[in-house]
Scaffold this motif. Structure first.
Motif, PDB file in Angstrom:
ATOM      1  N   VAL A 197      36.543   9.295 -18.751  1.00 30.97           N
ATOM      2  CA  VAL A 197      36.820  10.588 -17.971  1.00 30.97           C
ATOM      3  C   VAL A 197      35.805  11.495 -18.270  1.00 30.97           C
ATOM      4  O   VAL A 197      35.496  11.574 -19.495  1.00 30.97           O
ATOM      5  CB  VAL A 197      38.301  11.186 -18.436  1.00 30.97           C
ATOM      6  N   LEU A 198      35.221  12.151 -17.343  1.00 30.78           N
ATOM      7  CA  LEU A 198      34.294  13.325 -17.675  1.00 30.78           C
ATOM      8  C   LEU A 198      34.350  14.308 -16.554  1.00 30.78           C
ATOM      9  O   LEU A 198      34.853  14.152 -15.352  1.00 30.78           O
ATOM     10  CB  LEU A 198      32.727  12.475 -17.433  1.00 30.78           C
ATOM     11  N   GLY A 201      35.450  12.118  -8.237  1.00 31.99           N
ATOM     12  CA  GLY A 201      35.958  10.754  -7.637  1.00 31.99           C
ATOM     13  C   GLY A 201      35.694   9.660  -8.698  1.00 31.99           C
ATOM     14  O   GLY A 201      35.502  10.132 -10.100  1.00 31.99           O
ATOM     15  N   ILE A 202      35.693   8.585  -8.379  1.00 28.31           N
ATOM     16  CA  ILE A 202      35.593   7.530  -9.318  1.00 28.31           C
ATOM     17  C   ILE A 202      34.225   6.624  -9.069  1.00 28.31           C
ATOM     18  O   ILE A 202      33.931   6.360  -7.772  1.00 28.31           O
ATOM     19  CB  ILE A 202      36.783   6.406  -9.189  1.00 28.31           C
ATOM     20  N   MET A 235      31.789  -7.082 -16.996  1.00 27.59           N
ATOM     21  CA  MET A 235      31.977  -5.958 -17.785  1.00 27.59           C
ATOM     22  C   MET A 235      31.586  -4.764 -17.125  1.00 27.59           C
ATOM     23  O   MET A 235      30.587  -3.939 -17.586  1.00 27.59           O
ATOM     24  CB  MET A 235      31.147  -5.887 -19.281  1.00 27.59           C
ATOM     25  N   PRO A 236      32.397  -4.355 -16.191  1.00 25.50           N
ATOM     26  CA  PRO A 236      31.924  -3.235 -15.369  1.00 25.50           C
ATOM     27  C   PRO A 236      32.241  -1.815 -15.944  1.00 25.50           C
ATOM     28  O   PRO A 236      32.694  -1.796 -17.305  1.00 25.50           O
ATOM     29  CB  PRO A 236      32.791  -3.216 -14.034  1.00 25.50           C
ATOM     30  N   ILE A 237      31.641  -0.798 -15.416  1.00 27.68           N
ATOM     31  CA  ILE A 237      31.827   0.620 -15.925  1.00 27.68           C
ATOM     32  C   ILE A 237      32.403   1.458 -14.895  1.00 27.68           C
ATOM     33  O   ILE A 237      32.302   1.416 -13.733  1.00 27.68           O
ATOM     34  CB  ILE A 237      30.174   1.242 -16.082  1.00 27.68           C
ATOM     35  N   THR A 238      33.603   2.167 -15.295  1.00 29.22           N
ATOM     36  CA  THR A 238      34.144   3.184 -14.282  1.00 29.22           C
ATOM     37  C   THR A 238      34.214   4.513 -14.737  1.00 29.22           C
ATOM     38  O   THR A 238      34.664   4.709 -16.117  1.00 29.22           O
ATOM     39  CB  THR A 238      35.824   2.553 -14.146  1.00 29.22           C
ATOM     40  N   PHE A 297      39.948  17.568 -17.539  1.00 27.86           N
ATOM     41  CA  PHE A 297      39.426  16.856 -18.604  1.00 27.86           C
ATOM     42  C   PHE A 297      39.987  17.335 -19.754  1.00 27.86           C
ATOM     43  O   PHE A 297      40.184  16.508 -20.774  1.00 27.86           O
ATOM     44  CB  PHE A 297      37.854  17.010 -18.442  1.00 27.86           C
ATOM     45  N   ILE A 298      39.861  18.666 -20.000  1.00 25.10           N
ATOM     46  CA  ILE A 298      40.625  19.067 -21.188  1.00 25.10           C
ATOM     47  C   ILE A 298      42.110  18.749 -21.415  1.00 25.10           C
ATOM     48  O   ILE A 298      42.190  18.355 -22.638  1.00 25.10           O
ATOM     49  CB  ILE A 298      40.655  20.688 -21.209  1.00 25.10           C
ATOM     50  N   ASN A 299      42.798  18.613 -20.309  1.00 22.31           N
ATOM     51  CA  ASN A 299      44.335  18.026 -20.450  1.00 22.31           C
ATOM     52  C   ASN A 299      44.026  16.538 -20.947  1.00 22.31           C
ATOM     53  O   ASN A 299      44.973  16.056 -21.926  1.00 22.31           O
ATOM     54  CB  ASN A 299      44.929  17.886 -19.212  1.00 22.31           C
ATOM     55  N   TRP A 300      43.026  15.728 -20.493  1.00 19.94           N
ATOM     56  CA  TRP A 300      43.015  14.351 -20.717  1.00 19.94           C
ATOM     57  C   TRP A 300      42.575  14.508 -22.315  1.00 19.94           C
ATOM     58  O   TRP A 300      43.129  13.602 -22.918  1.00 19.94           O
ATOM     59  CB  TRP A 300      41.972  13.665 -19.862  1.00 19.94           C
ATOM     60  N   VAL A 301      41.417  15.110 -22.671  1.00 20.01           N
ATOM     61  CA  VAL A 301      41.222  15.053 -23.995  1.00 20.01           C
ATOM     62  C   VAL A 301      42.525  15.251 -25.066  1.00 20.01           C
ATOM     63  O   VAL A 301      42.765  14.556 -25.719  1.00 20.01           O
ATOM     64  CB  VAL A 301      40.201  16.072 -24.352  1.00 20.01           C
ATOM     65  N   SER A 302      43.307  16.454 -24.590  1.00 21.09           N
ATOM     66  CA  SER A 302      44.253  16.496 -25.800  1.00 21.09           C
ATOM     67  C   SER A 302      45.326  15.677 -25.781  1.00 21.09           C
ATOM     68  O   SER A 302      45.958  15.283 -26.694  1.00 21.09           O
ATOM     69  CB  SER A 302      44.940  18.061 -25.369  1.00 21.09           C
TER      70      SER A 302
END
Ligand SMILES: [Cu+2]
Length: 228
Positions: free
Chosen positions: A143-144, A190-191, A207-210, A219-224
């Motif tokens: 996630v970025l 997007g993805i 060994m894909p990258i997503t 992003f901040i929500n995801w990090v916390s």
């Protein structure tokens, strides 16, 4: 990502990739110009009798067709060098992501936060859902935040791999014992999908990258949530 009937490059998701697409089209136009001229010349050569009672030499045309290619090459080299140096630049990044290639999965470390790291495996065909893309989706997405400069650090734990996202214009070798650096900023949510681009062994294709590109507050929500 690439879908059916999608030829040529994927749509750019970063400013650099947009420029790369423009450059690709620019070079293609020059190639079209050259191939039509050469084709025209070949046809004329075949259709002519190669004899003349008066013509012994053509200094002018020989000078022209020696210098013209050199000038054409300058028109390719200049924008190419501009992009090359632009891609190499790291504009003080707001986030650093480290990717480590393993046989056969990627693991990621968000070095700016404590204990935020995870492995990212491909979703096997048996566990697929309606929404997953075969050979491209992973169990843990990166996630970025969009619109922020990101520093990528790429390395490998066992053999050579290559961390690649075509729509970002990023391809960095993952070499054991080396840290390679690149940077990008994602211009839309997007993805984004990518695959390992160095023949690294039996499961190289698996060994894909997503990347999940989201607004900064998500992003901040995801990090916390992740570092709880
Ligand atoms: Cu690999």
């Amino acid at each position: 990502m690439t879908t059916w009937l999608n030829m040529s490059l994927q749509d750019g998701a970063s400013p650099i990739m947009e420029q790369l697409v423009f450059f690709h089209d620019h070079v293609l136009m020059i190639m079209l110009m050259i191939t039509t001229t050469v084709l025209y010349m070949m046809i004329t050569l075949i259709r002519n009798k190669q004899t003349s009672r008066f013509m012994l030499e053509g200094q002018m045309i020989e000078t022209t067709w020696t210098i013209a290619p050199a000038i054409i090459l300058v028109f390719i080299a200049m924008p190419s060098l501009r992009l090359l140096y632009l891609m190499d630049e790291v504009h003080n990044p707001s986030l650093t992501l480290k990717a480590v290639g393993h046989q056969w999965y990627w693991s990621y470390e968000y070095s700016d936060f404590t204990k935020l790291e995870f492995d990212s495996y491909m979703i096997p065909q048996e566990e697929q859902q309606e929404s997953t893309f075969r050979l491209l989706d992973t169990d843990n997405r990166i996630v970025l935040p969009m619109n922020s400069p990101i520093r990528m650090i790429v390395t490998a734990a066992d053999v050579l791999h290559s961390w690649t996202i075509p729509s970002l214009g990023v391809k960095t070798d993952a070499t054991p014992g080396r840290l390679n650096q690149t940077s990008f900023s994602i211009s839309r949510p997007g993805i984004l999908y990518g695959q390992c681009s160095e023949i690294c062994g039996a499961n190289h294709s698996f060994m894909p990258i997503t990347i999940e590109s989201v607004p900064t507050k998500y992003f901040i929500n995801w990090v916390s949530k992740m570092s709880e």
